[in-house]
Design a protein around this motif. Structure first.
Motif, PDB file in Angstrom:
ATOM      1  N   TYR A 122       0.825  -1.215   0.000  1.00 15.33           N
ATOM      2  CA  TYR A 122       0.000   0.000   0.000  1.00 15.33           C
ATOM      3  C   TYR A 122       0.857   1.262   0.000  1.00 15.33           C
ATOM      4  CZ  TYR A 122      -3.681  -3.249   1.596  1.00 15.33           C
ATOM      5  OH  TYR A 122      -4.569  -4.286   1.723  1.00 15.33           O
ATOM      6  N   TRP A 171      -7.182   3.741  -6.666  1.00 13.88           N
ATOM      7  CA  TRP A 171      -8.132   3.864  -5.566  1.00 13.88           C
ATOM      8  C   TRP A 171      -7.662   4.881  -4.531  1.00 13.88           C
ATOM      9  CZ3 TRP A 171     -12.619   1.636  -6.625  1.00 13.88           C
ATOM     10  CH2 TRP A 171     -12.618   0.587  -7.556  1.00 13.88           C
ATOM     11  N   TRP A 195      -2.654  -2.047  -9.230  1.00 14.86           N
ATOM     12  CA  TRP A 195      -4.113  -2.100  -9.130  1.00 14.86           C
ATOM     13  C   TRP A 195      -4.640  -1.180  -8.022  1.00 14.86           C
ATOM     14  CZ3 TRP A 195      -8.773  -2.878 -10.817  1.00 14.86           C
ATOM     15  CH2 TRP A 195      -9.820  -3.166  -9.935  1.00 14.86           C
ATOM     16  N   HIS A 196      -3.891  -1.051  -6.934  1.00 12.75           N
ATOM     17  CA  HIS A 196      -4.376  -0.252  -5.811  1.00 12.75           C
ATOM     18  C   HIS A 196      -4.172   1.250  -5.997  1.00 12.75           C
ATOM     19  CE1 HIS A 196      -4.438  -4.168  -3.861  1.00 12.75           C
ATOM     20  NE2 HIS A 196      -5.179  -3.649  -2.919  1.00 12.75           N
ATOM     21  N   VAL A 199     -10.587   5.606  -1.432  1.00 11.98           N
ATOM     22  CA  VAL A 199     -11.084   4.338  -0.894  1.00 11.98           C
ATOM     23  C   VAL A 199      -9.974   3.695  -0.064  1.00 11.98           C
ATOM     24  CG1 VAL A 199     -12.050   2.072  -1.444  1.00 11.98           C
ATOM     25  CG2 VAL A 199     -12.537   4.049  -2.919  1.00 11.98           C
ATOM     26  N   SER A 225       1.941   1.788  -3.503  1.00 13.00           N
ATOM     27  CA  SER A 225       0.786   2.212  -4.299  1.00 13.00           C
ATOM     28  C   SER A 225       0.468   3.683  -4.045  1.00 13.00           C
ATOM     29  CB  SER A 225      -0.432   1.354  -3.945  1.00 13.00           C
ATOM     30  OG  SER A 225      -0.208  -0.010  -4.216  1.00 13.00           O
ATOM     31  N   THR A 240     -11.558  -7.094  -3.799  1.00 13.46           N
ATOM     32  CA  THR A 240     -10.984  -7.687  -5.005  1.00 13.46           C
ATOM     33  C   THR A 240     -10.708  -9.169  -4.797  1.00 13.46           C
ATOM     34  OG1 THR A 240      -9.918  -5.571  -5.540  1.00 13.46           O
ATOM     35  CG2 THR A 240      -9.128  -7.518  -6.695  1.00 13.46           C
ATOM     36  N   VAL A 256     -10.151  -2.218  -0.671  1.00 15.26           N
ATOM     37  CA  VAL A 256      -9.941  -2.578  -2.072  1.00 15.26           C
ATOM     38  C   VAL A 256      -9.405  -4.002  -2.175  1.00 15.26           C
ATOM     39  CG1 VAL A 256      -8.642  -2.033  -4.174  1.00 15.26           C
ATOM     40  CG2 VAL A 256      -9.560  -0.186  -2.755  1.00 15.26           C
ATOM     41  N   SER A 257      -8.403  -4.304  -1.353  1.00 16.25           N
ATOM     42  CA  SER A 257      -7.808  -5.635  -1.379  1.00 16.25           C
ATOM     43  C   SER A 257      -8.828  -6.712  -1.050  1.00 16.25           C
ATOM     44  CB  SER A 257      -6.654  -5.720  -0.371  1.00 16.25           C
ATOM     45  OG  SER A 257      -5.584  -4.896  -0.741  1.00 16.25           O
ATOM     46  N   LEU A 262      -7.328   1.314   1.133  1.00 16.66           N
ATOM     47  CA  LEU A 262      -6.721   0.248   0.349  1.00 16.66           C
ATOM     48  C   LEU A 262      -6.991  -1.147   0.910  1.00 16.66           C
ATOM     49  CD1 LEU A 262      -3.357   1.827  -0.875  1.00 16.66           C
ATOM     50  CD2 LEU A 262      -5.659   1.907  -1.858  1.00 16.66           C
ATOM     51  N   TRP A 272      -0.471  -6.194  -8.455  1.00 14.49           N
ATOM     52  CA  TRP A 272      -1.311  -5.927  -7.290  1.00 14.49           C
ATOM     53  C   TRP A 272      -1.058  -4.516  -6.774  1.00 14.49           C
ATOM     54  CZ3 TRP A 272      -5.598  -7.825  -5.672  1.00 14.49           C
ATOM     55  CH2 TRP A 272      -5.978  -7.823  -4.327  1.00 14.49           C
TER      56      TRP A 272
END
Length: 520
Positions: free
Chosen positions: A52, A88, A84-85, A93, A55, A102, A98-99, A95, A81
């Protein structure tokens, strides 16, 4: 012929839809998965916050780096991965949410495969039931890492190759297998091993098609470009974690193999039995080859963060499906149904008896009371930017929530230490305002991760102690000029952490159930 018709009707193949029984099983399996994910929702492992942090820095325009403005270091092993975060973060949002969502969607897709691919009800029950009633499934979906998406990618590749083995003329898009290989390799560096056997089957059976080689060449070019770009950006061909862990944790005492074999014994036995039936021999061999490729590295080492057999779980949906294929060949339905019940029961109990199960289901509360509280306290501290520096050994939630420039003295996120620098000298050179020491007691150890703590802590004050478990503490030391501010913020956040958690330290299932049921 009669048996084939019976199996087709069982699956609903004669109508193109799932049979009522199969729809009921699918609904029950998804409901069980949802309950398990809800019960373990608080679990987000510390390592997830490493991803995170990268990200967040990527989303904020600093690039995928640990410390903005510093030399890039690749302290994560899940590039896709991590990427992808990032979007967001812009949307605000959280994280971890989100994880979890998903991964839950990926787990639901796995359930769909395990319910629909087997030819018989018994096969579908053993596959889907074992998967959704296995405690590690719930934890790995909620933990925040790439475990569930990666398992889905590997499962999809194996299913496609298995269909080809049964019917070489079945429709399989030429782009899909190379795409799955790319996705697996960017989700985990060893991902290509898990998809490799399926890719080889596809290449061999579709070798006469020009599109096969064009898509494979295109995928290979993209993969090579990805590796080259990473190497150029980070300066090393492999993620930083490889250089820290290889040679440190190596062991060949067989413990990982023994635990995995005991946990998955009926499923593995059925998968092996499927080798001796002509209709399932090829797909079963493919599953076992894929699992071997996935498990060879953890089997020969003692991987960090292998809580609840996480690395074995990458192949767990595969053995669930192979067990289903084995039961598909049993003519006596009662025998097949009994075998399914035994396998599901064994797997469920084995998951509950896992040594680290009780501690993992309570992990989220424990982390909130300790690591997250420390990170939030540092973020609250009103210090100039050049004094917002911290050194940690647990390089997850504390650096993420603090937002401070962080020195990871294990070396997972520090290229200097990973490539041979003495961590004691690195910490003395960085001279962070705050040093957080992981300890088994309220007193600091003399050394930690090759770091001599005596000179590092000299002149620093102990400003707070965060207890995660009975023998797991985070000791916070600060330089005298920042100690009052850090102590004040830490006292407030530690009290808040105790107030919003159950305040218990024991890693028992009763504690977890009481919390889930609102009794504590």
């Amino acid at each position: 012929m009669l048996r084939a018709r019976r199996q087709a009707a069982d699956r609903g193949q004669d109508t193109g839809r799932l049979s009522p029984d199969r729809r009921i099983l699918l609904a029950a399996a998804l409901a069980s998965l949802a309950v398990g994910v809800w019960a373990c929702w608080s679990v987000t492992v510390d390592d997830a916050y490493i991803t995170y942090r990268y990200s967040a820095n990527l989303a904020h325009g600093f690039g995928p780096v640990w410390n903005p403005g510093r030399t890039p270091v690749e302290g994560f092993t899940n590039f896709a991965w991590m990427v992808w975060h990032a979007p967001w973060v812009w949307l605000g949002v959280p994280l971890p949410v989100v994880s979890k969502l998903t991964a839950a969607a990926c787990a639901a897709a796995i359930v769909w495969v395990l319910v629909t691919e087997p030819r018989t009800r018994s096969g579908a029950v053993v596959a889907a039931g074992s998967f959704v009633l296995f405690l590690p499934t719930w934890v790995h979906v909620d933990a925040g890492l790439e475990t569930a998406p990666f398992a889905l990618v590997v499962l999809r590749a194996v299913v496609l190759a298995a269909r080809l083995l049964r019917d070489p003329d079945v429709v399989v898009s030429s782009w899909e297998m190379p795409a799955l290989l790319l996705l697996a390799g960017t989700l985990r560096p060893d991902g290509v091993l898990g998809v490799g056997p399926a890719l080889l089957v596809w290449l061999w059976l579709r070798r006469s098609r020009r599109s096969t080689w064009l898509w494979t060449a295109g995928g290979g070019a993209l993969g090579a470009g990805y590796v080259a770009a990473r190497w150029a950006y980070y300066g090393h061909p492999l993620p930083n974690t490889f250089y820290v862990k290889v040679g440190v944790e190596a062991t060949t005492d067989g413990r990982w193999i023994e635990l995995t074999a005991a946990t998955l014994l009926p499923l593995l036995a059925f998968a092996v039995a499927a080798l001796f039936r002509s209709r399932t021999a090829g797909p079963a061999a493919l599953v076992l080859a894929s699992c071997t490729a996935l498990w060879i590295i953890p089997a020969l080492s003692a991987p960090a963060m292998d809580y609840l057999s996480r690395f074995a779980w990458h192949g767990f949906p595969l053995v669930c499906l192979a067990a289903a294929w084995a039961l598909d060949t049993v003519d006596l339905r009662r025998v097949a149904a009994g075998a399914a019940v035994v396998a599901v029961g064994w797997t469920t109990v084995a998951g509950l008896l896992a040594p680290d199960g009780p501690s993992m289901v309570n992990y989220g509360d424990d982390l909130r009371r300790a690591h997250i509280a420390v990170g939030l306290a540092l973020a609250d501290t009103d210090l100039p930017a050049d004094r917002r520096t911290v050194a940690v050994s647990d390089a997850g939630a504390i650096p993420y929530f603090s937002g401070w420039t962080a020195t990871d003295y294990i070396g997972l996120n520090d290229g200097r230490i990973a490539h041979g620098a003495d961590p004691t000298e690195v910490l003395q050179a960085d001279d962070p305002s705050v040093v957080v020491v992981t300890s088994s007691s309220p007193r600091p150890p003399a050394a930690s991760w090759r770091t001599d703590l005596t000179p590092v802590l000299a002149g620093r004050e102990l400003v707070g102690v965060a207890q995660m478990r009975p023998e797991y503490f985070q000791l916070v030391f600060a330089t005298p000029d920042v100690a009052p501010q850090v102590r004040t913020a830490l006292d407030r956040r530690l009290a808040e952490g105790r107030a919003v958690t159950d305040a218990r330290l024991d890693p028992g299932y009763s504690r977890w159930l009481e919390r889930v049921l609102g009794l504590s």
